[in-house]
Design a protein around this motif. Structure first.
Motif, short mmCIF file in Angstrom:
data_model
loop_
_atom_site.label_atom_id
_atom_site.label_comp_id
_atom_site.label_asym_id
_atom_site.label_seq_id
_atom_site.Cartn_x
_atom_site.Cartn_y
_atom_site.Cartn_z
N TYR A 26 -7.01 44.05 71.33
CA TYR A 26 -8.44 44.36 71.25
C TYR A 26 -8.71 45.59 70.40
CZ TYR A 26 -13.08 45.74 72.84
OH TYR A 26 -14.38 46.14 72.89
N SER A 27 -7.85 46.57 70.48
CA SER A 27 -8.13 47.84 69.81
C SER A 27 -8.14 47.72 68.28
CB SER A 27 -7.11 48.89 70.21
OG SER A 27 -5.87 48.56 69.63
N LYS A 252 -15.22 64.22 67.53
CA LYS A 252 -15.65 63.89 68.89
C LYS A 252 -15.21 62.46 69.20
CE LYS A 252 -19.93 66.33 68.72
NZ LYS A 252 -21.34 66.09 68.40
N GLU A 253 -14.67 62.28 70.39
CA GLU A 253 -14.23 60.94 70.77
C GLU A 253 -15.33 60.21 71.54
OE1 GLU A 253 -12.02 59.52 69.54
OE2 GLU A 253 -10.62 61.05 68.83
N TYR A 254 -15.44 58.94 71.29
CA TYR A 254 -16.42 58.12 72.01
C TYR A 254 -15.71 57.01 72.76
CZ TYR A 254 -20.00 60.48 69.34
OH TYR A 254 -20.81 61.44 68.80
N LEU A 255 -16.15 56.79 73.99
CA LEU A 255 -15.64 55.64 74.73
C LEU A 255 -16.59 54.47 74.49
CD1 LEU A 255 -14.70 57.28 78.14
CD2 LEU A 255 -13.18 56.70 76.26
N CYS A 256 -16.09 53.27 74.72
CA CYS A 256 -16.96 52.10 74.54
C CYS A 256 -18.12 52.20 75.53
CB CYS A 256 -16.19 50.82 74.84
SG CYS A 256 -14.69 50.66 73.88
N VAL A 402 -20.84 55.96 73.53
CA VAL A 402 -21.22 55.75 72.13
C VAL A 402 -22.71 55.43 71.98
CG1 VAL A 402 -20.70 53.28 72.06
CG2 VAL A 402 -20.38 54.66 70.01
N SER A 405 -26.88 59.68 71.84
CA SER A 405 -26.72 60.67 70.76
C SER A 405 -27.78 61.76 70.94
CB SER A 405 -26.84 60.01 69.39
OG SER A 405 -28.05 59.32 69.29
N ARG A 407 -30.18 64.19 68.75
CA ARG A 407 -30.72 64.49 67.42
C ARG A 407 -32.09 65.11 67.54
NH1 ARG A 407 -29.13 59.32 65.61
NH2 ARG A 407 -31.25 58.58 65.52
N LYS A 410 -33.37 65.95 70.93
CA LYS A 410 -33.73 64.83 71.82
C LYS A 410 -32.48 64.00 72.09
CE LYS A 410 -38.05 63.38 70.09
NZ LYS A 410 -38.68 62.30 69.36
N LEU A 417 -26.47 49.32 71.58
CA LEU A 417 -25.13 49.60 72.09
C LEU A 417 -25.09 49.75 73.61
CD1 LEU A 417 -23.77 52.16 69.46
CD2 LEU A 417 -23.10 49.80 69.73
N ARG B 10 -19.84 56.82 61.96
CA ARG B 10 -19.79 55.84 63.04
C ARG B 10 -20.56 54.56 62.74
NH1 ARG B 10 -22.20 57.50 68.14
NH2 ARG B 10 -22.68 59.49 67.19
N THR B 42 -10.40 54.58 70.05
CA THR B 42 -11.09 53.49 70.73
C THR B 42 -11.85 52.68 69.67
OG1 THR B 42 -13.23 54.59 71.08
CG2 THR B 42 -11.54 55.00 72.73
N PRO B 43 -12.24 51.44 69.99
CA PRO B 43 -12.93 50.63 68.97
C PRO B 43 -14.24 51.27 68.48
CG PRO B 43 -12.25 49.26 70.80
CD PRO B 43 -11.97 50.66 71.21
N PHE B 44 -14.82 52.18 69.28
CA PHE B 44 -16.09 52.80 68.87
C PHE B 44 -15.91 54.20 68.30
CE2 PHE B 44 -17.55 49.44 71.65
CZ PHE B 44 -18.65 48.97 70.97
N SER B 45 -14.69 54.65 68.13
CA SER B 45 -14.46 55.97 67.55
C SER B 45 -14.95 55.99 66.11
CB SER B 45 -12.96 56.30 67.53
OG SER B 45 -12.47 56.34 68.82
N ASP B 71 -20.12 64.37 63.92
CA ASP B 71 -19.12 64.23 64.97
C ASP B 71 -17.89 65.11 64.78
OD1 ASP B 71 -20.53 62.41 66.44
OD2 ASP B 71 -19.73 60.69 65.37
N MET B 72 -17.79 65.80 63.64
CA MET B 72 -16.58 66.61 63.41
C MET B 72 -16.67 67.91 64.20
SD MET B 72 -15.72 66.41 59.40
CE MET B 72 -15.50 64.88 58.52
N ILE B 73 -15.52 68.36 64.65
CA ILE B 73 -15.47 69.65 65.35
C ILE B 73 -14.85 70.64 64.37
CG2 ILE B 73 -14.61 70.88 67.37
CD1 ILE B 73 -14.39 67.89 68.57
#
Lengths: 434, 155
Positions: A26-27, A252-256, A402, A405, A407, A410, A417, B10, B42-45, B71-73
């Protein structure tokens, strides 16, 4: 425009070479998980691919982490197994690829070698292969299409050691011509993009010329490189260094959106509990303190009463009801990756965001590969403003979702999503999300 | 001059389009181009790539961080091109990929934006073309100060 991305290069190769069976974890996010492989783990999918190749079908598989694998029968159609991590057990030819512009050539070579020696060929690829770009070129592919066939002898004659060595000699002849190994470079690395690596490695076969490679590796690849190279060479590995790669980047990492782990941990997380999983998601494992082990390990750990609470969150497809009698303690949360209607002994949960802490065995409604969508959340901005004034919005930092956000001062919800898992609703201190 | 340009974004379709345009333009200039990719946990990274442009024999290079979605640190004093540092108005946020691409063409010398403008014209993407042209001809105040200080150039 003559620039192509990794996805285009791989799909072109697959369509031109007429593969019958395609599996991808899947990944990879390349082709999604084919329906026929839904809920089937990497190890079982590997068996399906391999047996399909024995019946003269052309097959290809994309694995995050290729399970250990020993070929026992000859394949006929060509079998390529692509893995993102170095295989620690080498029992079939392994080609290495670190650059996207050589990838089509290496795939073609792998297919040719696999067809000629009648064994699967592993292609180990570095991070540089996926999500990259390359100047497109006209690659020549093997367009042959073979109809599946099988003989009575196909499964009765196992490969002998002599046959196997003979195949490795042929493979070495082919590979030394097509992808010669450069042993002069002593400073090699698999993950560092600017350094070189060997082109291929074969099991049980030594030409006797090269017996020592000195390798300077970093911390991350120390173990795997040693295991791979020591199968073929005498290896001298220098002390691991933790140098930062030129191209590494903090992002920054995002989870599904709707990540079942995110939902579970926002509602049920307990610091004193030990968590285990058999789902190999790098982002989730990094975010949560959770141990990656197969379910059988969890059964072994919980074969007696323990001093701490243990929870296993794993794939429903890898659960076997025979394990019930062996479990003396521990909770099991199964993620329904194969759309099971029910599993004996498990409480099936319909809505993922409802509390289920009273149950020891729970069947969640979905897993990572089939996340279900509920009604999307909405925001009440008058309440949300107060939260921003205190600190950076906790719904973003805590969930890493994900769909959220921040911006122009806000919080925004991306309705496309958002799966309505309500992890952010649970976390919001001002009850601004509902 | 050598540049190491780190991309992250993204919105995969837009990212793919603008990255291809940029790579195409640099490949048709006097730079030697090396392309690297980082893994997606992850698939959404975020997608993230590094583009090394070699324009001189020197070993040194300038770093440019191209951050389409913020998104960059980043902690060091670097050139960080984001919708925020571009001071992008809210009404054109959706065209940020074109604004940032335009800024890149402005900062890096000797690459031609003709192929991008041709594409936008041909596809009648008026708004996108307007944003791209506007940002490829001027820099925001904060970014201009950073570029002038780090590159020692007057843009």
């Amino acid at each position: 425009m003559d620039v192509k991305n990794s996805n285009e290069i791989i799909t072109e190769f697959i369509s031109r070479c007429n593969f019958v069976q395609i599996y991808s974890d899947y990944s990879f996010g390349l082709f999604g998980v084919g329906d026929e492989f839904l809920g089937i783990g990497a190890d079982k999918s590997l068996d399906i691919l391999y047996s399909s190749a024995i019946a003269a079908n052309r097959v290809i598989g994309f694995f995050d982490n290729l399970p250990p694998f020993t070929p026992q029968y000859a394949t006929k159609g060509g079998c390529i197994l692509i893995t993102k991590t170095l295989p620690t057990v080498v029992r079939t030819p392994v080609l290495f690829c670190k650059s996207l512009d050589t990838f089509p050539n290496i795939l073609s070579t792998a297919l040719r070698v696999s067809s000629e020696i009648a064994l699967p060929v592993i292609v180990a690829v570095s991070d540089n292969i996926f999500n990259n770009f390359v100047k497109s070129s006209n690659n020549s592919y093997d367009h042959n299409r073979i109809a599946g066939y099988i003989y009575k002898q196909s499964f009765s004659n196992k490969l002998t050691v002599e046959q196997f060595v003979e195949k490795m000699v042929s493979a070495d002849q082919l590979l030394s011509e097509l992808l010669p190994n450069n042993h002069n470079n002593k400073n090699i690395s698999f993950i560092e993009p600017q350094k070189q690596f060997i082109s291929y490695i074969l099991p049980l076969y030594s030409d006797g010329d090269i017996d020592l490679i000195e390798v300077e590796v970093d911390e991350k690849e120390y173990d795997s490189i040693y295991k791979v190279l020591s199968a073929r060479y005498h290896v001298k590995i220098s002390e691991p260094t933790a140098k930062k790669s030129l191209t590494s980047l903090d992002i920054k990492e995002y989870l599904c959106s709707g990540c079942p782990f995110l939902v579970y941990f926002t509602m049920q997380y307990d610091k004193s509990t030990l968590y285990f999983t058999d789902i190999n998601c790098e982002g989730m494992l990094k975010k949560y303190n959770i141990h990656y082990v197969p379910f059988e390990y969890f059964v072994g750990i919980n074969s007696s009463q323990l001093n701490v609470r243990t929870v296993f969150i794993g794939k429903a497809s890898s659960f076997n009801s025979l394990y019930f009698s062996m479990l003396s303690s521990g909770s099991v949360i199964l993620l329904n990756d194969a759309d099971y209607k029910s599993i004996n002994g498990f409480k099936k949960i319909k809505n993922i965001y409802k509390s289920f802490s009273d149950y020891q065995f729970v069947l969640m409604p979905y897993s990572c590969n089939n996340i279900k969508t509920y009604k999307s959340v909405s925001l009440k901005y008058s309440k949300c403003d107060k939260c921003i004034g205190v600190d950076y919005p906790v719904c973003l930092t805590e969930t890493s979702c994900v769909a959220l956000s921040y911006r122009y001062e806000k919080i925004l919800v991306n309705k496309e999503l958002c799966t309505g898992c309500k992890a952010c609703v649970t976390i919001c201190p001002k009850a601004a999300i509902r | 001059m050598n540049y190491l340009i780190q991309f992250a974004g993204r919105e995969y379709d837009m990212y793919d389009t603008v990255a291809k345009f940029f790579i195409y333009s640099t490949q048709h200039s006097d730079y030697l181009v090396d392309l690297y990719a980082n893994a997606k946990p992850t698939p959404f990274s975020s997608m993230s790539n590094s583009i090394y442009l070699k324009g001189s024999q020197k070993n040194a290079h300038y770093n440019l961080f191209v951050d389409f979605d913020g998104d960059m640190i980043i902690s060091n004093k670097v050139i960080h091109i984001t919708p925020h540092t571009l001071e992008l108005p809210e009404n054109i946020y959706k065209y940020r990929y074109w604004a940032i691409l335009g800024t890149l063409y402005h900062i890096i010398e000797d690459i031609s934006s003709a192929y991008v403008t041709g594409y936008l014209l041909e596809n009648k993407m008026k708004q996108e073309l307007e944003v791209f042209s506007s940002y490829s001809s001027h820099l925001s105040f904060a970014l201009r100060i950073a570029v002038n200080e780090i590159f020692g150039r007057d843009l």
